[in-house]
Design a protein around this motif. Sequence first.
Motif, PDB file in Angstrom:
ATOM      1  N   PHE A 248      -9.008  -2.243  -0.602  1.00 51.09           N
ATOM      2  CA  PHE A 248      -9.876  -2.531  -1.744  1.00 51.09           C
ATOM      3  C   PHE A 248     -10.724  -1.334  -2.165  1.00 51.09           C
ATOM      4  CE2 PHE A 248      -9.157  -6.453   0.626  1.00 51.09           C
ATOM      5  CZ  PHE A 248      -8.604  -7.260  -0.367  1.00 51.09           C
ATOM      6  N   VAL A 249     -10.737  -0.271  -1.356  1.00 49.18           N
ATOM      7  CA  VAL A 249     -11.593   0.874  -1.686  1.00 49.18           C
ATOM      8  C   VAL A 249     -10.812   2.171  -1.887  1.00 49.18           C
ATOM      9  CG1 VAL A 249     -13.591  -0.130  -0.524  1.00 49.18           C
ATOM     10  CG2 VAL A 249     -12.050   1.358   0.762  1.00 49.18           C
ATOM     11  N   LEU A 250      -9.609   2.254  -1.383  1.00 49.66           N
ATOM     12  CA  LEU A 250      -8.855   3.502  -1.487  1.00 49.66           C
ATOM     13  C   LEU A 250      -8.141   3.615  -2.829  1.00 49.66           C
ATOM     14  CD1 LEU A 250      -7.138   3.832   2.025  1.00 49.66           C
ATOM     15  CD2 LEU A 250      -9.064   5.146   1.142  1.00 49.66           C
TER      16      LEU A 250
ATOM     17  N   PHE B  95      10.172 -15.418   0.484  1.00 49.77           N
ATOM     18  CA  PHE B  95       9.546 -16.653   0.025  1.00 49.77           C
ATOM     19  C   PHE B  95       8.894 -16.486  -1.343  1.00 49.77           C
ATOM     20  CE2 PHE B  95       9.695 -17.649   4.621  1.00 49.77           C
ATOM     21  CZ  PHE B  95      10.310 -18.900   4.544  1.00 49.77           C
ATOM     22  N   GLY B  96       9.644 -15.857  -2.249  1.00 48.16           N
ATOM     23  CA  GLY B  96       9.177 -15.684  -3.611  1.00 48.16           C
ATOM     24  C   GLY B  96       8.221 -14.530  -3.820  1.00 48.16           C
ATOM     25  N   ILE B  97       7.865 -13.810  -2.741  1.00 47.71           N
ATOM     26  CA  ILE B  97       6.936 -12.682  -2.855  1.00 47.71           C
ATOM     27  C   ILE B  97       7.739 -11.397  -2.999  1.00 47.71           C
ATOM     28  CG2 ILE B  97       5.090 -11.388  -1.731  1.00 47.71           C
ATOM     29  CD1 ILE B  97       4.424 -13.923  -0.144  1.00 47.71           C
ATOM     30  N   ASP B  98       7.504 -10.673  -4.067  1.00 51.64           N
ATOM     31  CA  ASP B  98       8.176  -9.398  -4.308  1.00 51.64           C
ATOM     32  C   ASP B  98       7.500  -8.324  -3.456  1.00 51.64           C
ATOM     33  OD1 ASP B  98       9.413  -7.147  -5.214  1.00 51.64           O
ATOM     34  OD2 ASP B  98       8.742  -7.318  -7.301  1.00 51.64           O
ATOM     35  N   LEU B  99       8.194  -7.867  -2.420  1.00 54.85           N
ATOM     36  CA  LEU B  99       7.605  -6.915  -1.480  1.00 54.85           C
ATOM     37  C   LEU B  99       7.636  -5.475  -1.991  1.00 54.85           C
ATOM     38  CD1 LEU B  99       8.994  -8.322   1.889  1.00 54.85           C
ATOM     39  CD2 LEU B  99       6.812  -8.798   0.767  1.00 54.85           C
ATOM     40  N   THR B 100       8.076  -5.273  -3.215  1.00 54.07           N
ATOM     41  CA  THR B 100       8.089  -3.918  -3.772  1.00 54.07           C
ATOM     42  C   THR B 100       6.771  -3.585  -4.468  1.00 54.07           C
ATOM     43  OG1 THR B 100       9.050  -4.643  -5.886  1.00 54.07           O
ATOM     44  CG2 THR B 100      10.580  -4.068  -4.112  1.00 54.07           C
ATOM     45  N   THR B 101       5.917  -4.569  -4.673  1.00 56.33           N
ATOM     46  CA  THR B 101       4.632  -4.304  -5.314  1.00 56.33           C
ATOM     47  C   THR B 101       3.692  -3.642  -4.318  1.00 56.33           C
ATOM     48  OG1 THR B 101       3.663  -6.451  -4.727  1.00 56.33           O
ATOM     49  CG2 THR B 101       4.943  -6.332  -6.779  1.00 56.33           C
ATOM     50  N   GLU B 102       2.738  -2.911  -4.825  1.00 53.43           N
ATOM     51  CA  GLU B 102       1.807  -2.158  -3.975  1.00 53.43           C
ATOM     52  C   GLU B 102       1.021  -3.085  -3.052  1.00 53.43           C
ATOM     53  OE1 GLU B 102      -2.153  -0.262  -5.354  1.00 53.43           O
ATOM     54  OE2 GLU B 102      -0.655   1.351  -5.509  1.00 53.43           O
ATOM     55  N   THR B 103       0.522  -4.194  -3.609  1.00 53.87           N
ATOM     56  CA  THR B 103      -0.282  -5.126  -2.812  1.00 53.87           C
ATOM     57  C   THR B 103       0.542  -5.777  -1.718  1.00 53.87           C
ATOM     58  OG1 THR B 103      -1.701  -5.588  -4.713  1.00 53.87           O
ATOM     59  CG2 THR B 103      -1.719  -7.193  -2.907  1.00 53.87           C
ATOM     60  N   ALA B 104       1.724  -6.289  -2.074  1.00 56.07           N
ATOM     61  CA  ALA B 104       2.577  -6.969  -1.098  1.00 56.07           C
ATOM     62  C   ALA B 104       3.030  -6.001  -0.013  1.00 56.07           C
ATOM     63  CB  ALA B 104       3.783  -7.595  -1.798  1.00 56.07           C
ATOM     64  N   ARG B 105       3.359  -4.767  -0.402  1.00 64.13           N
ATOM     65  CA  ARG B 105       3.815  -3.776   0.580  1.00 64.13           C
ATOM     66  C   ARG B 105       2.694  -3.475   1.589  1.00 64.13           C
ATOM     67  NH1 ARG B 105       4.974   0.432  -2.599  1.00 64.13           N
ATOM     68  NH2 ARG B 105       7.175  -0.056  -2.788  1.00 64.13           N
ATOM     69  N   TYR B 106       1.487  -3.288   1.091  1.00 63.55           N
ATOM     70  CA  TYR B 106       0.380  -2.939   1.980  1.00 63.55           C
ATOM     71  C   TYR B 106       0.088  -4.069   2.956  1.00 63.55           C
ATOM     72  CZ  TYR B 106      -4.105  -1.157   3.616  1.00 63.55           C
ATOM     73  OH  TYR B 106      -5.121  -0.684   4.409  1.00 63.55           O
ATOM     74  N   PHE B 107      -0.007  -5.272   2.454  1.00 64.13           N
ATOM     75  CA  PHE B 107      -0.406  -6.362   3.334  1.00 64.13           C
ATOM     76  C   PHE B 107       0.729  -6.826   4.241  1.00 64.13           C
ATOM     77  CE2 PHE B 107      -3.942  -6.707   0.288  1.00 64.13           C
ATOM     78  CZ  PHE B 107      -4.979  -6.667   1.212  1.00 64.13           C
ATOM     79  N   THR B 108       1.965  -6.608   3.830  1.00 67.69           N
ATOM     80  CA  THR B 108       3.076  -6.863   4.746  1.00 67.69           C
ATOM     81  C   THR B 108       3.045  -5.863   5.894  1.00 67.69           C
ATOM     82  OG1 THR B 108       4.457  -7.725   2.950  1.00 67.69           O
ATOM     83  CG2 THR B 108       5.582  -7.059   4.965  1.00 67.69           C
ATOM     84  N   ALA B 109       2.836  -4.583   5.551  1.00 71.32           N
ATOM     85  CA  ALA B 109       2.704  -3.552   6.587  1.00 71.32           C
ATOM     86  C   ALA B 109       1.514  -3.860   7.488  1.00 71.32           C
ATOM     87  CB  ALA B 109       2.541  -2.174   5.951  1.00 71.32           C
TER      88      ALA B 109
ATOM     89  N   HIS C 281      -3.510   6.657  -1.679  1.00 69.87           N
ATOM     90  CA  HIS C 281      -3.824   6.495  -0.260  1.00 69.87           C
ATOM     91  C   HIS C 281      -3.468   5.095   0.240  1.00 69.87           C
ATOM     92  CE1 HIS C 281      -5.681  10.420   0.064  1.00 69.87           C
ATOM     93  NE2 HIS C 281      -6.326  10.179  -1.060  1.00 69.87           N
ATOM     94  N   VAL C 282      -3.474   4.123  -0.658  1.00 71.16           N
ATOM     95  CA  VAL C 282      -3.002   2.791  -0.281  1.00 71.16           C
ATOM     96  C   VAL C 282      -1.519   2.865   0.092  1.00 71.16           C
ATOM     97  CG1 VAL C 282      -2.435   0.497  -1.178  1.00 71.16           C
ATOM     98  CG2 VAL C 282      -4.704   1.474  -1.584  1.00 71.16           C
ATOM     99  N   GLY C 283      -0.741   3.587  -0.733  1.00 73.70           N
ATOM    100  CA  GLY C 283       0.671   3.778  -0.418  1.00 73.70           C
ATOM    101  C   GLY C 283       0.864   4.561   0.863  1.00 73.70           C
ATOM    102  N   ALA C 284       0.005   5.574   1.080  1.00 71.88           N
ATOM    103  CA  ALA C 284       0.106   6.377   2.300  1.00 71.88           C
ATOM    104  C   ALA C 284      -0.172   5.535   3.531  1.00 71.88           C
ATOM    105  CB  ALA C 284      -0.876   7.546   2.228  1.00 71.88           C
ATOM    106  N   PHE C 285      -1.171   4.670   3.463  1.00 71.17           N
ATOM    107  CA  PHE C 285      -1.502   3.847   4.625  1.00 71.17           C
ATOM    108  C   PHE C 285      -0.460   2.762   4.884  1.00 71.17           C
ATOM    109  CE2 PHE C 285      -5.536   5.905   5.140  1.00 71.17           C
ATOM    110  CZ  PHE C 285      -5.875   5.648   6.466  1.00 71.17           C
ATOM    111  N   SER C 286       0.246   2.343   3.854  1.00 72.53           N
ATOM    112  CA  SER C 286       1.367   1.418   4.077  1.00 72.53           C
ATOM    113  C   SER C 286       2.407   2.087   4.967  1.00 72.53           C
ATOM    114  CB  SER C 286       2.004   1.011   2.746  1.00 72.53           C
ATOM    115  OG  SER C 286       1.086   0.327   1.929  1.00 72.53           O
ATOM    116  N   ARG C 287       2.705   3.335   4.664  1.00 78.79           N
ATOM    117  CA  ARG C 287       3.676   4.101   5.449  1.00 78.79           C
ATOM    118  C   ARG C 287       3.112   4.420   6.846  1.00 78.79           C
ATOM    119  NH1 ARG C 287       7.960   6.711   2.997  1.00 78.79           N
ATOM    120  NH2 ARG C 287       6.865   6.377   1.026  1.00 78.79           N
TER     121      ARG C 287
END
Length: 314
Positions: free
Chosen positions: A23-25, A150-164, A29-35
């Motif tokens: 919520f602050v980055l 389950f209907g969640i598109d994991l390619t979006t920035e939010t879904a990718r981060y929280f899945t990771a 950097h959100v993408g970087a922290f997912s990785r």
Amino acid sequence: MSKAAKSNALHLAILALLFALFFVLPAYHVGAFSRIMVLAIYAMGFNLLFGYTGLLSLGHAMFFAAGMYGFGLGISQAGFSVAPAFLTGIIAASVLALVVGYLALRTAGVAFMIVTLMFAQTVYLVILYFGEYTRGDEGFVIQSAQRVFFGIDLTTETARYFTAFVLFAICFLWAAKLIQMPFGKRLVAIRENEERARMLGYHTDSYKLRALVVSGAFSGIAGASYALLFGYVGASFSTVQYSIFPLLWVLLGGAGTTIGPLIGVIFMFYLIDISSSYTTAYMLIAGVVLVLLTLFAPQGLAGTLRKRVFPWLP
């Protein structure tokens, strides 16, 4: 507060921080922290074998690749959905670790390192040989439509981060629990003095094999997660380079510490990222920093903090 309570509080605080960072980055950097979180799972698996059991593997990329290709081929060839394909990746890495461990653990020391390296090279060559399915060095892309859970598109920035984040949190807490259990304490005993552990009645070969299988499973989870969240599967992830990376991350962060792998991945990721923005010789800068850290903080960042400031650090 007891040492265990402090350790648990620290782990939960780290997870709370990672959750809040979204919520602050800035977006980059959100993408970087997912990785980073995915790679930290891989480093945790390596740390369990090297940092806690004292076994240095130079072929851990084969387990990462097994998880990645188990997931990717499950999606592209078998037509699996996300969950069965992910489970296939974990099983593939775990079974490979069991087979490799059964053979490689007949050796020790340098011989173990060489045998694991040779197995990893074999896996790399197998990937290239079956290029009709794996696409060899070129690799293949997993389409966005196939990365829906389950209907969640994991390619979006939010879904990718929280899945990771969820995958990292499960592995992070699992690793911390393992180390606090008798199983983890016996691994440390084997690392410190295997002969004495054997004299006390522990079947050290059995514990080392179990440690390798759990380590392989962690690496498989990381490989499957990488394919799921970033949509690419390639042979480059099974090369020696990707077996050396987790060693560097763990040494930098602190071998034998639960928080070391995450610290090491963050440090190494941003060291290369920042230095590459100034010069094409960024690996030279990274090498100098690594040498300095090895000289002045041989126990890694978390290990040095534990030795000098916070003896309760896990």
